[in-house]
Motif scaffolding. Structure first.
Motif: not given
Ligand code: GDP
Ligand code: CA
Length: 318
Positions: A247-248, A252-253, A255-257, A259, A277-278, A280-281
């Motif tokens: 993961l990043r 941001l990582g 937030a992606e986690h 999602a 980018q957040i 976009d998640v």
């Protein structure tokens, strides 16, 4: 005015800081769903480090310099164990031992872990509710170059030094959420994921069957506060663990986690460059100061989160 029902998913130190902030606000009724996957047997006693950090923090007996353990501790019991040849790398203080003895005795009598925790919180004078996600055992195992280790072996004995290549939550497939936890999610006005380690504090709650479904079905929005600020943890191995697991290792990582679960992601102003980018998640980013260095900062962050909720509710209903 009726109190706002906040349900907080939380691990140990980061989770307890956030809980203390909410508990300190007037007009908030706080329910914590804690992490039990760090639990382990030591010297025949069932130790539940994250739940204990929460109990000690919300009852004001926490060691403030460490963020865990009881203030004004002694190590006489541990010294006796060491003298007798026991492994004593896990620090357990004299005052702390009392709690582990109490919990273990009641478990032995067949009491539900949730009831034991609620009783301890009550006896300690805690006004917030502290729930367990499940009454079953779930235990994190960490895969490192030294093989599979128990969480405390990795975290305390090896001071998080080995690189983590996989995680496994032993027992999670059979674990069922407690009715109290499902109700706390269903009945919440606002659900918040604390700035806790996403991989070893929050994942063992979210991965219990039925919890994410309950969060999606709940009428409350779900917010999370980032445990990472400017690509760094405040404390602990979350950033390194995220990196070694692909993961990043930044906000941001996180937030992606999360999602697909979150409505709002609360990150530090230092991370505002991630805004697009957040979004976009699939969640709304909000930036504020999320470092909780003292009680004022904890209370201010909790207040900011409530304020976001209030203005969001107005925005939606307009
Ligand atoms: P543990 O179970 O004791 O390891 O604690 P948690 O999982 O609840 O929290 C660990 C996380 O809390 C780490 O990733 C830290 O970066 C984060 N953390 C600790 N203090 C703060 C803080 O003041 N603000 C924020 N945003 N995160 C924090
Ligand atoms: Ca923990």
């Amino acid at each position: 005015m009726t109190a706002l029902r906040v349900t907080l998913l939380a691990g140990g130190v980061g989770g307890a800081k956030m809980a203390e902030g909410f508990a300190n606000l007037p007009n908030v009724a706080l329910t914590v769903i804690g992490n039990i996957a760090d639990d382990q047997d030591f010297h025949g006693l069932w130790v539940s480090p994250d739940i204990d950090t929460m109990l000690y923090t919300l009852s004001g007996r926490i060691n403030r310099d460490q963020g865990w353990g009881v203030a004004d501790e002694g190590r006489r019991a541990l010294d006796t164990l060491a003298e007798l040849g026991a492994d004593t790398w896990m620090f357990l203080g004299d005052r702390d031992f009392g709690l582990h003895i109490y919990r273990t005795e009641r478990l032995g009598q067949g009491h539900r872990p949730t009831d034991i925790t609620l009783d301890i919180a009550k006896q300690f004078g805690i006004k917030s509710r502290i729930l367990l996600p499940t009454d079953e055992k779930v235990q994190t195992q960490v895969c490192t170059e030294q093989g599979w280790l128990s969480f405390q072996d990795y975290f305390v004995r090896l001071r998080c030094e080995p690189s983590v290549s996989a995680l496994h939550f032993e027992g999670i497939d059979a674990a069922k959420p407690t009715q109290e936890t499902l109700n706390a999610i269903k009945d919440a006005d606002l659900i918040v994921i604390a700035p806790s380690n996403p991989l070893v504090s929050i994942a063992p709650i979210l991965e219990i069957e039925g919890i994410v479904e309950a969060m999606r079905a709940a009428s409350a929005p779900v917010y999370a506060v980032s445990p990472l600020i400017a690509g760094k943890v405040v404390k602990g191995p979350a950033d390194r663990m995220m990196a070694s697991l692909g993961l990043r290792p930044n906000a941001l990582g996180v937030a992606e986690h999360y999602a697909g679960i979150l409505d709002i992601f609360v990150a530090d102003r230092a991370d505002s460059s991630f805004a697009t980018q957040i979004k976009d998640v699939g969640m709304r980013p909000v930036f504020t100061d999320i470092l909780m260095s003292d009680l004022a900062a904890k209370t201010r962050l909790a207040g900011d989160v409530i304020q976001m909720f209030v203005s969001e509710t107005k925005r939606v209903s307009m």
